[in-house]
Write a protein that holds these residues in place. Structure first.
Motif, PDB file in Angstrom:
ATOM      1  N   LEU A 177       5.216  -8.283  17.288  1.00 41.88           N
ATOM      2  CA  LEU A 177       3.792  -8.153  17.596  1.00 41.88           C
ATOM      3  C   LEU A 177       3.674  -7.254  18.821  1.00 41.88           C
ATOM      4  O   LEU A 177       4.597  -7.184  19.638  1.00 41.88           O
ATOM      5  N   ASP A 178       2.545  -6.590  18.955  1.00 46.48           N
ATOM      6  CA  ASP A 178       2.332  -5.718  20.111  1.00 46.48           C
ATOM      7  C   ASP A 178       2.388  -6.520  21.400  1.00 46.48           C
ATOM      8  O   ASP A 178       1.890  -7.655  21.462  1.00 46.48           O
ATOM      9  N   ARG A 179       2.960  -5.928  22.437  1.00 40.49           N
ATOM     10  CA  ARG A 179       3.140  -6.622  23.707  1.00 40.49           C
ATOM     11  C   ARG A 179       1.857  -7.148  24.358  1.00 40.49           C
ATOM     12  O   ARG A 179       1.906  -8.153  25.049  1.00 40.49           O
ATOM     13  N   PRO A 180       0.700  -6.508  24.153  1.00 44.58           N
ATOM     14  CA  PRO A 180      -0.509  -7.062  24.765  1.00 44.58           C
ATOM     15  C   PRO A 180      -0.810  -8.512  24.362  1.00 44.58           C
ATOM     16  O   PRO A 180      -1.538  -9.198  25.062  1.00 44.58           O
ATOM     17  N   VAL A 181      -0.232  -8.990  23.249  1.00 40.43           N
ATOM     18  CA  VAL A 181      -0.475 -10.382  22.873  1.00 40.43           C
ATOM     19  C   VAL A 181       0.108 -11.348  23.899  1.00 40.43           C
ATOM     20  O   VAL A 181      -0.289 -12.508  23.957  1.00 40.43           O
ATOM     21  N   LEU A 182       1.017 -10.882  24.750  1.00 40.90           N
ATOM     22  CA  LEU A 182       1.619 -11.747  25.767  1.00 40.90           C
ATOM     23  C   LEU A 182       0.673 -12.038  26.923  1.00 40.90           C
ATOM     24  O   LEU A 182       0.966 -12.889  27.754  1.00 40.90           O
ATOM     25  N   THR A 183      -0.444 -11.335  26.988  1.00 43.95           N
ATOM     26  CA  THR A 183      -1.367 -11.546  28.104  1.00 43.95           C
ATOM     27  C   THR A 183      -2.416 -12.611  27.815  1.00 43.95           C
ATOM     28  O   THR A 183      -3.067 -13.091  28.735  1.00 43.95           O
ATOM     29  N   GLY A 184      -2.608 -12.984  26.557  1.00 44.49           N
ATOM     30  CA  GLY A 184      -3.602 -13.995  26.240  1.00 44.49           C
ATOM     31  C   GLY A 184      -3.395 -14.578  24.861  1.00 44.49           C
ATOM     32  O   GLY A 184      -3.039 -13.875  23.932  1.00 44.49           O
ATOM     33  N   VAL A 185      -3.629 -15.874  24.743  1.00 40.66           N
ATOM     34  CA  VAL A 185      -3.366 -16.546  23.479  1.00 40.66           C
ATOM     35  C   VAL A 185      -4.366 -16.129  22.395  1.00 40.66           C
ATOM     36  O   VAL A 185      -4.019 -16.113  21.210  1.00 40.66           O
ATOM     37  N   ASP A 186      -5.577 -15.759  22.763  1.00 37.84           N
ATOM     38  CA  ASP A 186      -6.548 -15.305  21.760  1.00 37.84           C
ATOM     39  C   ASP A 186      -6.043 -14.064  21.021  1.00 37.84           C
ATOM     40  O   ASP A 186      -6.208 -13.948  19.806  1.00 37.84           O
ATOM     41  N   ALA A 187      -5.428 -13.149  21.760  1.00 39.84           N
ATOM     42  CA  ALA A 187      -4.879 -11.941  21.137  1.00 39.84           C
ATOM     43  C   ALA A 187      -3.750 -12.292  20.171  1.00 39.84           C
ATOM     44  O   ALA A 187      -3.618 -11.676  19.109  1.00 39.84           O
ATOM     45  N   THR A 188      -2.961 -13.289  20.519  1.00 38.81           N
ATOM     46  CA  THR A 188      -1.865 -13.718  19.648  1.00 38.81           C
ATOM     47  C   THR A 188      -2.419 -14.328  18.363  1.00 38.81           C
ATOM     48  O   THR A 188      -1.969 -14.006  17.260  1.00 38.81           O
ATOM     49  N   ILE A 189      -3.403 -15.198  18.503  1.00 34.96           N
ATOM     50  CA  ILE A 189      -4.016 -15.836  17.334  1.00 34.96           C
ATOM     51  C   ILE A 189      -4.638 -14.784  16.424  1.00 34.96           C
ATOM     52  O   ILE A 189      -4.454 -14.809  15.197  1.00 34.96           O
ATOM     53  N   THR A 190      -5.356 -13.835  17.010  1.00 34.36           N
ATOM     54  CA  THR A 190      -5.995 -12.766  16.230  1.00 34.36           C
ATOM     55  C   THR A 190      -4.951 -11.942  15.478  1.00 34.36           C
ATOM     56  O   THR A 190      -5.126 -11.634  14.290  1.00 34.36           O
ATOM     57  N   ALA A 191      -3.863 -11.589  16.141  1.00 33.33           N
ATOM     58  CA  ALA A 191      -2.803 -10.801  15.496  1.00 33.33           C
ATOM     59  C   ALA A 191      -2.186 -11.571  14.330  1.00 33.33           C
ATOM     60  O   ALA A 191      -1.927 -11.001  13.260  1.00 33.33           O
ATOM     61  N   LEU A 192      -1.954 -12.864  14.508  1.00 30.14           N
ATOM     62  CA  LEU A 192      -1.356 -13.671  13.442  1.00 30.14           C
ATOM     63  C   LEU A 192      -2.326 -13.851  12.272  1.00 30.14           C
ATOM     64  O   LEU A 192      -1.921 -13.774  11.116  1.00 30.14           O
TER      65      LEU A 192
END
Length: 162
Positions: free
Chosen positions: A26-41
């Protein structure tokens, strides 16, 4: 939370479809916030099991598993919320107060049974988390081996290192 500088580490999406595991970075910006991680998944739109593994700055890890209406979350070290936005986000979503500044104990917060249906009982996951001599990437590799996608994770991590 505030916008912060890029965080070191890695994030990997893990998908199980038709009995086969697939891991992808996943793109590294997902490490800055959990919302970005959830959206990517959620963007992967997988009919099978799907979750994310985030090694944040070699300090702690976060497991994120989208579920209808939200996400199951596991933070390996609640004290990380004092220094990292993604950890603070996890505690916020779990409605758990961050620890005191002078609390130096390591403890997880969230759903320890997050991967139970994939072969990792919560007791075993807790043993892996409590192995404080291991770095988060080593803990995630143990989780991957136990669930059966160790080779796939290793392949992604090898590519990330080059």
């Amino acid at each position: 939370m505030t916008v912060q500088d890029p965080v070191a580490g890695f994030a990997v999406a893990v998908v199980r479809e038709d009995g086969r595991w697939r891991c992808s970075p996943l793109d590294r910006p997902v490490l800055t916030g959990v919302d970005a991680t959830i959206t990517a998944l959620r963007g992967l739109r997988s009919p099978g099991a799907c979750f994310g593994m985030c090694n944040v700055d070699d300090e702690f890890f976060v497991l994120v598993r989208p579920v209808p209406g939200g996400a199951d979350l596991l933070l390996s070290d609640a004290a990380a919320a004092l220094d990292y936005d993604i950890a603070a986000d996890v505690l916020d979503l779990l409605r758990i107060e961050p620890p005191d500044e002078d609390d130096d104990e390591v403890w997880p917060e969230g759903n320890l049974a997050i991967l139970e249906d994939l072969g990792l009982p919560e007791g075993e996951l807790l043993v892996i988390i409590e192995e404080v001599d291991l770095y988060p990437d080593e803990q995630l590799e143990m989780i991957a081996q136990r669930c059966g996608f160790g080779d796939q994770l290793a392949g992604v991590l090898e590519k990330l290192d080059t």
